[in-house]
Design a protein around this motif. Structure first.
Motif, PDB file in Angstrom:
ATOM      1  N   VAL A  29     -32.037  11.435   8.795  1.00 20.94           N
ATOM      2  CA  VAL A  29     -32.711  10.611   9.792  1.00 20.94           C
ATOM      3  C   VAL A  29     -33.879  11.326  10.464  1.00 20.94           C
ATOM      4  CG1 VAL A  29     -30.709   9.163  10.250  1.00 20.94           C
ATOM      5  CG2 VAL A  29     -31.018  11.285  11.550  1.00 20.94           C
ATOM      6  N   GLN A  30     -33.978  12.630  10.237  1.00 19.14           N
ATOM      7  CA  GLN A  30     -35.086  13.376  10.838  1.00 19.14           C
ATOM      8  C   GLN A  30     -36.381  13.215  10.055  1.00 19.14           C
ATOM      9  OE1 GLN A  30     -33.793  17.429  11.321  1.00 19.14           O
ATOM     10  NE2 GLN A  30     -32.244  16.914  12.853  1.00 19.14           N
ATOM     11  N   HIS A  47     -39.402  11.022   8.075  1.00 17.77           N
ATOM     12  CA  HIS A  47     -40.093   9.730   8.139  1.00 17.77           C
ATOM     13  C   HIS A  47     -39.650   8.828   6.992  1.00 17.77           C
ATOM     14  CE1 HIS A  47     -43.245   6.739   8.598  1.00 17.77           C
ATOM     15  NE2 HIS A  47     -43.551   6.918   7.315  1.00 17.77           N
ATOM     16  N   ARG A 104     -36.379   7.053   7.814  1.00 21.19           N
ATOM     17  CA  ARG A 104     -36.571   6.018   8.842  1.00 21.19           C
ATOM     18  C   ARG A 104     -37.316   4.821   8.266  1.00 21.19           C
ATOM     19  NH1 ARG A 104     -37.721  10.716  11.886  1.00 21.19           N
ATOM     20  NH2 ARG A 104     -39.968  10.304  11.777  1.00 21.19           N
ATOM     21  N   ALA A 147     -35.862   0.979   7.737  1.00 21.37           N
ATOM     22  CA  ALA A 147     -36.626  -0.151   8.274  1.00 21.37           C
ATOM     23  C   ALA A 147     -36.898  -1.190   7.181  1.00 21.37           C
ATOM     24  CB  ALA A 147     -37.935   0.346   8.872  1.00 21.37           C
TER      25      ALA A 147
END
Length: 261
Positions: A187-188, A190, A193, A197
């Motif tokens: 999760v760290q 990009h 994430r 999304a």
């Protein structure tokens, strides 16, 4: 009483943790007291490698009618868990069965009447091969692992589109989406994430998204090399925790499906 679950683990994109997920769903259900069968429908034969087992009778012989299910099963690879292995010789099945009648449902016919199991989990190849079609046409549910890169997410969407076509062509076949399973999550980054999304933005995938996901964990690689599951190799690792959470998630899915069926 719940009927026997048949779960196909699919994604047309390779390298997304499909075999790892199939192994841990099957082994995890067995750890929870179920009697399970794990079928390797990928000619790469990685399921046998994970458990350190080989068999002269594989999915190929079962599909060709050269062996029965009982002859193909390797019993007791773990308490409560049997497997049917695969080997590279299965790459030739598309050609060998080219003239077979209703060849897409051979596996369903071979498994018809099979009893004694609470669940069957089927690992599939990263392509819509004859074996993949057979897995989808015998399964009740789909588990779709997806990596956190754009190509993997595109592959997941293509896989769902292919499943929709199968539902259209074989409307009598029950084929529910049990879970979209993000894998190798960090999760760290990009990329992770952005990947989450993108999954949330797809209405169908968001509805079935296992949002916890399976986090990146080197112990999974080491466990495979040691021919062990993550619970055997590193029972307190984050991967062990994540796969336990996935089992809880698909367990609740089974309860929901039972109520509406």
């Amino acid at each position: 009483m719940l009927a026997m679950r048949i779960i196909a683990v699919v994604n047309m994109k390779g390298g997304v943790g499909k075999t790892t997920t199939a192994v841990h769903v099957a082994a995890g259900l067995a750890r929870r007291g179920q009697r399970g069968l794990l079928i390797d429908a990928d000619p790469q034969g990685n399921v046998g490698h994970v458990f350190g087992v080989q068999s002269a009778v594989t999915i190929r012989e079962l599909m060709l009618g050269e062996a029965t299910v009982a002859q193909a099963v390797v019993a007791g690879v773990r308490p409560g868990l049997d497997v049917i292995t695969a080997a590279p010789s299965a790459f030739g099945l598309d050609a060998q069965l080219a003239g077979a009648v209703q060849r897409e449902t051979i596996l369903a016919r071979r498994l018809s009447g099979l009893t004694g199991y609470d669940s069957i989990v089927i690992d599939t190849s990263p392509s819509m091969s004859l074996l993949a079609y057979n897995a989808l046409l015998v399964a009740h549910e789909i588990l779709l692992p997806v990596g956190m890169d754009p190509l993997a997410i595109a592959g997941a969407r293509q896989t769902l589109d292919g499943i929709a076509e199968i539902r259209r062509l074989w409307p009598d076949r029950r084929l529910a989406l049990a879970a979209i399973v993000p894998t190798a999550i960090n999760v760290q980054t990009h990329a992770a994430r952005a990947g989450m999304a993108a999954l949330e933005a797809d209405p169908e995938m968001a509805q079935h998204l296992f949002r916890t996901g399976i986090r990146q964990c080197l112990d999974l690689t080491y466990a495979t090399a040691a021919h062990q599951t993550i619970w055997e190799y590193a029972p307190t690792s984050r991967a062990a925790s994540d796969y336990d959470s996935l089992l809880d998630f698909i367990g609740s899915t089974a309860a929901r499906n039972q109520r509406v069926s």
